[in-house]
Design a protein around this motif. Structure first.
Motif, PDB file in Angstrom:
ATOM      1  N   ILE B   3      -5.824   3.651  -9.558  1.00  0.00           N
ATOM      2  CA  ILE B   3      -4.894   4.688 -10.012  1.00  0.00           C
ATOM      3  C   ILE B   3      -3.538   4.073 -10.308  1.00  0.00           C
ATOM      4  N   ASN B   4      -2.880   4.651 -11.287  1.00  0.00           N
ATOM      5  CA  ASN B   4      -1.510   4.238 -11.607  1.00  0.00           C
ATOM      6  C   ASN B   4      -0.597   5.402 -11.294  1.00  0.00           C
ATOM      7  N   ALA B   5       0.389   5.125 -10.486  1.00  0.00           N
ATOM      8  CA  ALA B   5       1.299   6.214 -10.128  1.00  0.00           C
ATOM      9  C   ALA B   5       2.691   5.642  -9.953  1.00  0.00           C
ATOM     10  N   VAL B   6       3.639   6.519  -9.884  1.00  0.00           N
ATOM     11  CA  VAL B   6       4.999   6.087  -9.564  1.00  0.00           C
ATOM     12  C   VAL B   6       5.285   6.565  -8.143  1.00  0.00           C
ATOM     13  N   VAL B   7       5.341   5.593  -7.226  1.00  0.00           N
ATOM     14  CA  VAL B   7       5.539   5.957  -5.832  1.00  0.00           C
ATOM     15  C   VAL B   7       6.953   5.556  -5.420  1.00  0.00           C
ATOM     16  N   ASN B   8       7.706   6.504  -5.019  1.00  0.00           N
ATOM     17  CA  ASN B   8       9.104   6.277  -4.645  1.00  0.00           C
ATOM     18  C   ASN B   8       9.852   5.498  -5.718  1.00  0.00           C
ATOM     19  N   GLY B   9       9.581   5.885  -6.965  1.00  0.00           N
ATOM     20  CA  GLY B   9      10.304   5.300  -8.086  1.00  0.00           C
ATOM     21  C   GLY B   9       9.716   3.998  -8.610  1.00  0.00           C
ATOM     22  N   LYS B  10       8.708   3.463  -7.930  1.00  0.00           N
ATOM     23  CA  LYS B  10       8.119   2.195  -8.397  1.00  0.00           C
ATOM     24  C   LYS B  10       6.729   2.431  -8.954  1.00  0.00           C
ATOM     25  N   LYS B  11       6.437   1.746 -10.056  1.00  0.00           N
ATOM     26  CA  LYS B  11       5.084   1.852 -10.609  1.00  0.00           C
ATOM     27  C   LYS B  11       4.118   1.081  -9.726  1.00  0.00           C
ATOM     28  N   VAL B  12       3.021   1.718  -9.393  1.00  0.00           N
ATOM     29  CA  VAL B  12       2.012   1.012  -8.599  1.00  0.00           C
ATOM     30  C   VAL B  12       0.644   1.198  -9.231  1.00  0.00           C
ATOM     31  N   SER B  13      -0.208   0.217  -9.012  1.00  0.00           N
ATOM     32  CA  SER B  13      -1.623   0.352  -9.375  1.00  0.00           C
ATOM     33  C   SER B  13      -2.408   0.105  -8.100  1.00  0.00           C
ATOM     34  N   TRP B  14      -3.031   1.132  -7.630  1.00  0.00           N
ATOM     35  CA  TRP B  14      -3.711   1.023  -6.349  1.00  0.00           C
ATOM     36  C   TRP B  14      -5.193   1.302  -6.504  1.00  0.00           C
ATOM     37  N   GLU B  15      -5.967   0.550  -5.751  1.00  0.00           N
ATOM     38  CA  GLU B  15      -7.399   0.787  -5.684  1.00  0.00           C
ATOM     39  C   GLU B  15      -7.630   1.818  -4.572  1.00  0.00           C
ATOM     40  N   VAL B  16      -8.258   2.917  -4.924  1.00  0.00           N
ATOM     41  CA  VAL B  16      -8.535   3.920  -3.893  1.00  0.00           C
ATOM     42  C   VAL B  16     -10.001   4.335  -3.952  1.00  0.00           C
ATOM     43  N   ALA B  17     -10.499   4.809  -2.817  1.00  0.00           N
ATOM     44  CA  ALA B  17     -11.861   5.346  -2.820  1.00  0.00           C
ATOM     45  C   ALA B  17     -11.830   6.726  -3.455  1.00  0.00           C
ATOM     46  N   LYS B  18     -12.983   7.151  -3.948  1.00  0.00           N
ATOM     47  CA  LYS B  18     -13.035   8.433  -4.667  1.00  0.00           C
ATOM     48  C   LYS B  18     -12.760   9.615  -3.753  1.00  0.00           C
ATOM     49  N   ASP B  19     -13.065   9.425  -2.482  1.00  0.00           N
ATOM     50  CA  ASP B  19     -12.848  10.537  -1.559  1.00  0.00           C
ATOM     51  C   ASP B  19     -11.717  10.230  -0.567  1.00  0.00           C
ATOM     52  N   GLU B  20     -10.818   9.386  -1.000  1.00  0.00           N
ATOM     53  CA  GLU B  20      -9.713   9.021  -0.106  1.00  0.00           C
ATOM     54  C   GLU B  20      -8.591  10.043  -0.236  1.00  0.00           C
ATOM     55  N   MET B  21      -7.977  10.350   0.892  1.00  0.00           N
ATOM     56  CA  MET B  21      -6.855  11.278   0.845  1.00  0.00           C
ATOM     57  C   MET B  21      -5.532  10.511   0.753  1.00  0.00           C
ATOM     58  N   LEU B  22      -4.574  11.153   0.116  1.00  0.00           N
ATOM     59  CA  LEU B  22      -3.295  10.506  -0.158  1.00  0.00           C
ATOM     60  C   LEU B  22      -2.596  10.019   1.114  1.00  0.00           C
ATOM     61  N   ALA B  23      -2.721  10.769   2.193  1.00  0.00           N
ATOM     62  CA  ALA B  23      -2.074  10.356   3.441  1.00  0.00           C
ATOM     63  C   ALA B  23      -2.543   8.957   3.844  1.00  0.00           C
ATOM     64  N   ASP B  24      -3.842   8.720   3.738  1.00  0.00           N
ATOM     65  CA  ASP B  24      -4.385   7.409   4.123  1.00  0.00           C
ATOM     66  C   ASP B  24      -3.915   6.340   3.152  1.00  0.00           C
ATOM     67  N   THR B  25      -3.957   6.648   1.873  1.00  0.00           N
ATOM     68  CA  THR B  25      -3.547   5.667   0.882  1.00  0.00           C
ATOM     69  C   THR B  25      -2.094   5.238   1.122  1.00  0.00           C
ATOM     70  N   LEU B  26      -1.242   6.210   1.337  1.00  0.00           N
ATOM     71  CA  LEU B  26       0.179   5.892   1.503  1.00  0.00           C
ATOM     72  C   LEU B  26       0.406   5.068   2.765  1.00  0.00           C
ATOM     73  N   ARG B  27      -0.259   5.449   3.831  1.00  0.00           N
ATOM     74  CA  ARG B  27      -0.124   4.679   5.081  1.00  0.00           C
ATOM     75  C   ARG B  27      -0.658   3.259   4.907  1.00  0.00           C
ATOM     76  N   ASN B  28      -1.798   3.180   4.231  1.00  0.00           N
ATOM     77  CA  ASN B  28      -2.368   1.846   4.021  1.00  0.00           C
ATOM     78  C   ASN B  28      -1.439   0.953   3.220  1.00  0.00           C
ATOM     79  N   HIS B  29      -0.570   1.568   2.428  1.00  0.00           N
ATOM     80  CA  HIS B  29       0.387   0.768   1.669  1.00  0.00           C
ATOM     81  C   HIS B  29       1.740   0.703   2.362  1.00  0.00           C
ATOM     82  N   GLY B  30       1.724   0.916   3.654  1.00  0.00           N
ATOM     83  CA  GLY B  30       2.920   0.635   4.440  1.00  0.00           C
ATOM     84  C   GLY B  30       3.944   1.750   4.486  1.00  0.00           C
ATOM     85  N   LEU B  31       3.609   2.896   3.920  1.00  0.00           N
ATOM     86  CA  LEU B  31       4.570   4.002   3.989  1.00  0.00           C
ATOM     87  C   LEU B  31       4.298   4.780   5.282  1.00  0.00           C
TER      88      LEU B  31
END
Ligand SMILES: Cc1cc2nc3c(=O)[nH]c(=O)nc-3n(C[C@H](O)[C@H](O)[C@H](O)COP(=O)(O)OP(=O)(O)OC[C@H]3O[C@@H](n4cnc5c(N)ncnc54)[C@H](O)[C@@H]3O)c2cc1C
Ligand code: FES
Ligand code: FES
Lengths: 265, 151, 773
Positions: B3-31
């Motif tokens: 996925i490509n998103a703008v997280v806290n103003g920065k462009k990111v490209s993150w690999e996520v599972a199809k059934d992953e929830m945003l809370a986990d993704t954000l935590r996994n990326h150190g937020l």
């Protein structure tokens, strides 16, 4: 939490529908607020985001609300605030919290036809039609008592009439599920009373509605109609309340809602 | 999936599972301000913004923020600190576990609400549970932050 | 005073409020194994066989442990000083499962998915027994704990064959005689529910082996030292091989005074040598940890013609669930924190039993028996006042214990401090008692009523819990305060720093608080039993005094003067001024002094050769009670029974208020939790014994639209044994809402709800009964 093997973001309804019926475990995703509570193992999850279903628009004396529209969109829509005495925004305002309502969708809420639903009860007293991709367009009342059949709800549509309406729900805490909810509307002397969270699915109280339509919504009639509604509907017991209490609440809430409608019509 | 998103103003490209929830993704990326407090969507602790709107990151599928902007407390740290100063001066944060979700919703409230009486504030924040404070101190802090006296 | 009494911000406030990584889960090593637990679907069963073979083949699974893999030594998870009063009735994994959710197997895997899959693939065969779910029937059923190696450290009245975990009786005076002599007598039976803590951070821990091969457990706990001792016993490991670290805690309320997850992570680390982490979800937190003890309380109370309470009896049955954590002590506190309140009594009788059932275990929860006892005793007093036509506030003013007085079962120890009388007066004024008592019509179908109650608690556990504190003067002139107490959001780290700063006459910013790490911290039982301000506070006070004396002595030595002649103002040690200015002028000494920074620097260097530290241990001989007078105003919908809390006033005597902001928020939070218990928080089980209220979707803690207005006022007293005159505040504040709200509802519509929570349905049905009468 559910899990899914594949994900489809279809660009056409045909593709979405075909995928949906091709395997039992294939599932349409709404806002996922409810889906995530279960442990469903989906084959393909079907995400409707790319089908342009997020809208509240006026067309031909009707309001159309797309399936991916959120409950919060309903709550903040100026059009809906000024229609039907603001019935719909009032019906959804106590569902958990703002963040939750920014996620939960109209499609998910209407399609699942949950017993506790606030939205369903409110919609039942409007001229509401449901459009399913495969099943076509039908009155909500018909859809609401129908069986679950795999399909895609694309939108609902409401006749933009001058109906006055009121919504009453009784909750143990403010953002809990309703113990009971009631919607009442009146258009040109035709009354409709619907009662939900009985805890079974919302239903129109036919006798009470008829009675009001014949006798009018004066105070004594409000009480009589309330009694009729309490008598004609069935009520059940669950964790939140007994059938007996629900029946009593039904009488109070119907009376209050009728009185409110009478005042604003 | 990517996925490509703008997280806290920065462009990111993150690999996520199809059934992953945003809370986990954000935590996994150190937020790490993003936390969860329930499994049912009731507590509001996981609140972040998607396209500026407060949502429950525990119930938002990550793939759905593809092409969108996501904001966590880390992305509004200046404004958050301003409110947090008032909150702590009021002594209204206790264990602090609910604070990030509360702050994200308070900042959303500040933008969105036109009338800010006690009732409006409490209703807007109804989806943010807190077990420690009893809410009164939070209300005092929100009112000070908004510069309203509530009623 | 410079620091004490100031509304200082919490030292960790900004970090916590702005979401900085501070909690256990924020620190888990990336490679930690995920630990998950297979739980019993049956309320009572014996495991016939466990087949883990298919689960073990799931890719990423590291180990699967069952009862065969754990020591057969029973222990308790209750966080209490050794020897714990709670029965040793647990194994880490037991071949017998005693409630739905009891642990059957522990799975450790590379990630969540693998662990979850392994859980699904474990096959267990059970021999199912009929469960005992009704605690009032527990003494007639088969034994839930028939095991031979169940033990107690000392007699607690355990009769395992009758499912009695503990029983006790306290009696003074001739109860029957005194009751018979009373002019008015009332009795009533009450039920209180198994309230959940519902702290926002669920239970979690991680563990690893350090470079010396020692087991390190990082956990969100209120009791690091007790956890270390539990682990040592449960895992049969020397305590010296274990280190427990507590990061910031996302709420505890007594829940984290009972061990929960630590032992499972630790077991995995010991078996695999690898880091392991366990995080309970909300369901596990509700149904597989602990809750408040549900109780039935029968109270009889009698008063003479003048309204003096002469006889009081409480008979308690407590439901401790499947295990006996805190069973004897919570039971004891029902009487301990209610019987002293009214000391005009001539006879008191307290008896109680705690029984095992096949339900989620009970444990410690803010209020710890006092909450249950207060609901029963205060409600009974309200009923008695009505019967005697007395204003309940007046009746209390007449009967409450006052400073310097003793009470019947109090062994002659006089009460050190109390402003409860003033609290009642102030509360009456704030709520508008004169105008509002008992009821006013509010609208056509609404009526308002007011009600009140008073409550007490303790401050630490007298003669048992002792806390130590250490202060270290660092080379840079700052001071490290080492604590073993556990700030769970209460702000105790801050107020203890305020106390140390006050003694040392420095700014609190110069104090660096460290808590808690069993390798580093001085011993402290942990933060529970309302102990931290009073017990740890007293230790801090003494440690700071110790350090101050050493600073003065060292300063004097550097100045080469007699310590007696030295003066210390927080910045410098100097020769006391003013004894004889003429001599001072003659000698030309004038301002002879040395700064604290200099003393600090010199002490660690060649000349000083001795870093200055202050140390103290404190254990109270008394547990001075804080008091609260709580007043509720409710509006009841006469058609639906819906109760709306309009206003709640709590006036608190916690001795000296060390930090007004933090004390206020403690009180507001406690009142809200009490409101939840009074009105909303209901616990339901299915017929088979599964807890149904195991999510925030079904178990409703109050949201911000449900608490109404809560107002707090303080009426300070001065507790002679307390640090700066302080007593506790953390627990006492939860006790008044249930009885005060119940009475307000009664005054409004005449319905006396005696089983909590007071739901609209109960009120409605009560009103209906009155109409039918
Ligand atoms: C904690 C909690 C509290 C709640 N409280 C209330 C309340 O007080 N009052 C109330 O009225 N509701 C309440 N709800 C229900 C909520 O408002 C939503 O109705 C519910 O979450 C479903 O909406 P969703 O968009 O999340 O649907 P999802 O969870 O995504 O889907 C629900 C079901 O509908 C199907 N579906 C979704 N969209 C479509 C579509 N377009 N076509 C066909 N099928 C579709 C899904 O496959 C699924 O089976 C609550 C829910 C939760 C989790
Ligand atoms: S974690 Fe509770 S609402 Fe998201
Ligand atoms: S401060 Fe602890 S939950 Fe809000």
């Amino acid at each position: 939490m559910f899990s899914t093997r594949d994900l489809l973001q279809p660009e056409t309804f045909e593709q979405a529908y075909e995928t949906l019926i091709s395997r039992r475990s294939n599932t349409v995703l709404g806002g996922c607020a409810f889906l995530r509570l279960g442990r469903k193992k989906m084959g393909t999850a079907i995400d409707l985001s790319k089908l342009g279903l997020n809208f509240i628009r006026e067309a031909d004396h009707r309001v159309e609300i797309g399936a991916m529209t959120t409950l919060r969109d309903i709550e903040t829509s100026p059009l809906l605030a000024s229609s039907f005495s603001g019935l719909l925004p009032r019906a959804v305002r106590n569902i958990v919290g703002v963040q939750f309502r920014n996620g939960a969708t109209v499609g998910g809420s209407v399609f699942s036809r949950s017993g506790f639903s606030d939205l369903l009860t409110a919609l039942l007293v409007l001229d509401c039609e449901v459009t399913l991709f495969h099943g076509g367009t039908m009155p909500l009342a018909e859809f609401a008592c129908g069986a679950y059949e795999k399909d895609i709800l694309t939108k609902i549509s409401l006749g933009l009439d001058a109906r006055a309406a009121a919504y009453q729900s009784f909750r143990n805490t403010t953002s809990d599920f309703s113990v009971l909810n009631v919607a009442v509307s009146c258009l040109g002397g035709r009354w409709l009373v619907a009662v939900g969270a009985r805890p079974q699915r919302a239903r129109v109280a036919v006798n009470a509605s008829e009675f009001l339509s014949q006798e009018g919504g004066a105070e004594t009639n409000a009480s009589a109609a309330a009694l009729l509604a309490g008598a004609e509907l069935s009520f059940g017991t669950n964790m939140r309340a007994t059938a007996e209490f629900r029946r009593a609440l039904c009488q109070v809430l119907v009376k209050r809602a009728v009185t409110e409608v009478k005042q604003c019509s | 999936m990517l996925i490509n998103a703008v997280v806290n103003g920065k462009k990111v490209s993150w690999e996520v599972a199809k059934d992953e929830m945003l809370a986990d993704t954000l935590r996994n990326h150190g937020l790490l301000s993003v936390r969860t407090g329930c499994d049912t969507g009731n507590c509001g602790i996981c609140t972040v913004w998607v396209e500026g709107k407060p949502v429950l990151s525990c119930s938002t599928l990550s793939f759905r923020v593809d092409g969108k902007s996501v904001t966590t407390l880390e992305g509004v740290s200046k404004e958050a600190a301003k409110f947090a100063e008032i909150l702590t001066a009021e002594g209204a944060e206790q264990c602090g576990f609910c604070s990030p979700g509360l702050i994200m919703n308070v900042l959303a409230l500040a933008r969105e609400l036109k009338t800010c009486g006690d009732e409006e504030i409490n209703h807007y924040l109804a989806g943010n549970l807190c077990r420690c404070t009893g809410y009164m101190g939070q209300l005092r802090a929100v009112k000070k932050y908004l510069g309203v006296d509530g009623r | 005073m410079r620091s004490v009494g100031k509304a200082a911000k919490k030292i960790d406030g900004m970090a916590l409020a702005t979401g900085k990584p501070s909690y256990t889960e924020d620190m888990v090593p990336a490679n930690a194994l995920v630990v998950k637990i297979l739980r019993s679907p049956h309320a009572f069963a014996k495991i016939r066989s466990v087949d883990t073979s298919r689960a073990e083949r799931v890719e990423g699974v590291e180990c699967i442990l069952t009862y065969r893999d754990v020591p057969r030594v029973r222990f308790t998870l209750a966080g209490q000083s050794y020897p714990e009063p709670s029965p040793y009735d647990r194994l880490i994994l037991d071949p017998v499962v005693r409630y739905v959710g009891d642990e059957v197997a522990v799975v450790a895997a590379r990630d969540d998915k693998a662990a979850a899959e392994a859980l699904r693939k474990i096959r267990v065969e059970y021999e199912i027994y009929p469960p005992i779910l009704d605690f009032e029937q527990a003494q007639n059923g088969g034994a839930i704990h028939p095991e031979e190696n169940l033990s107690c450290n000392f007699p607690i009245g355990l009769q395992a064959e009758k499912n009695v975990a503990s029983s006790q009786t306290i009696e003074a005076g001739d109860f029957s005689g005194e009751l018979a002599a009373c002019a008015a007598v009332v009795e009533e039976t009450y039920y209180t529910q198994a309230q959940a803590h519902a702290m926002m951070e669920t239970y979690r821990a991680f563990s690893y082996l350090d470079s010396q091969g020692r087991l390190v457990v990082v956990t969100s706990t209120q009791i690091p030292f007790h956890v270390r001792r539990q682990l040592a016993r449960a895992l049969q490991l020397p305590a010296g091989k274990i280190r427990v670290i507590k990061p910031r805690i996302g709420g505890g309320f007594g829940g984290k005074q009972t061990g929960a997850v630590e032992v499972f992570a630790a077991l995995v680390t010991l078996k695999t040598g690898k880091p392991a982490r366990i995080v309970y979800d909300r369901r596990e937190t509700f149904s597989c940890t602990t809750s408040r003890h549900a109780m039935r309380l029968k109270v009889r109370m009698g008063a003479d013609t003048e309204g003096y309470i002469r006889a009081l009896e409480i008979v308690t049955l407590s439901d401790t669930g499947a295990y006996g954590e805190h069973a004897p002590t919570v039971l004891g506190c029902v009487g301990e924190y209610t019987l002293p309140l009214y000391n005009k009594t001539r006879a008191l009788r307290f008896s109680g039993r705690a029984v095992y059932t096949n339900k989620t275990p009970a444990g410690a929860l803010r209020g710890y028996g006092a909450t249950q006892g207060t609901f029963a005793v205060e409600s009974t007093l309200n009923k008695l006042a009505e019967k005697m036509n007395l204003d309940p506030t007046e009746m209390r003013l007449k009967n409450i214990i006052k400073e310097g007085e003793t009470y019947l079962t109090g062994k002659g120890v006089p009460l050190g401090s109390s402003s409860l009388g003033r609290c009642i007066e102030k509360g009456k004024e704030l709520i508008g008692w004169q105008e509002k008592f008992p009821r006013r019509e509010a609208a056509s179908n609404k009526v308002r009523g007011v009600g009140m109650a008073v409550a007490m608690q303790g401050s630490g556990i007298a003669n048992i819990d002792t806390a130590s504190a250490e202060l270290r003067l660092n080379d840079d002139g700052n001071i490290t305060l080492l604590l073993g107490s556990t700030d769970m959001g209460t702000g105790s780290d801050t107020i203890l720093a305020q106390m140390a700063a006050e003694v040392l006459r420095i700014s609190p910013e110069k104090i660096i608080v460290h808590a808690a790490d069993t390798d580093v911290s001085p011993y402290d039982p942990g933060s529970y039993a309302s102990s931290t301000t009073y017990v740890t506070g007293n230790a801090v006070l003494r440690a700071a005094e110790d350090l101050k004396q050493k600073i003065i002595a060292r300063g004097a030595a550097f100045l080469e003067i007699d310590p007696e002649e030295a003066e210390y103002d927080g910045e410098t040690v100097k020769e006391a001024a003013g004894k004889d200015p003429a001599t001072a002028a003659l000698e030309g000494s004038g301002e002879k002094g040395i700064t604290l920074a200099k003393i600090a620097e010199q002490s660690v260097l060649g000349i000083g050769r001795h870093q200055l530290t202050g140390q103290a241990t404190f254990g109270g001989e008394v547990s001075p009670p804080p008091f609260v007078a709580g007043f509720a105003e409710v509006e009841v919908d006469k058609e639906t029974g819906k109760v709306e809390l309009v206003d709640y006033v709590a006036v608190v005597d916690c001795g000296t208020v060390i930090n007004p902001n933090l004390a206020r928020i403690q009180a507001e939070g406690g009142i809200a939790q009490g409101i939840g218990m009074a009105l909303y928080e209901d616990v339901k089980y299915s017929e088979k014994g599964k807890m149904q209220t195991d999510t925030f979707m079904q178990y409703k803690i109050p949201g911000r639209e449900d608490v109404g207005r809560v107002r707090i006022a303080f009426e300070e007293s001065y507790e002679p044994t307390g640090p700066f005159g302080a007593k506790s505040i953390g627990e006492v504040v939860i006790n008044t809402p249930p009885p005060a709200i119940a009475q307000a509802v009664y005054n409004a519509v005449g319905v006396r709800v005696t089983d909590l929570p007071i739901t609209a349905e109960k009120v409605f049905m009560g009103m209906r009964e009155i109409v039918h009468k």
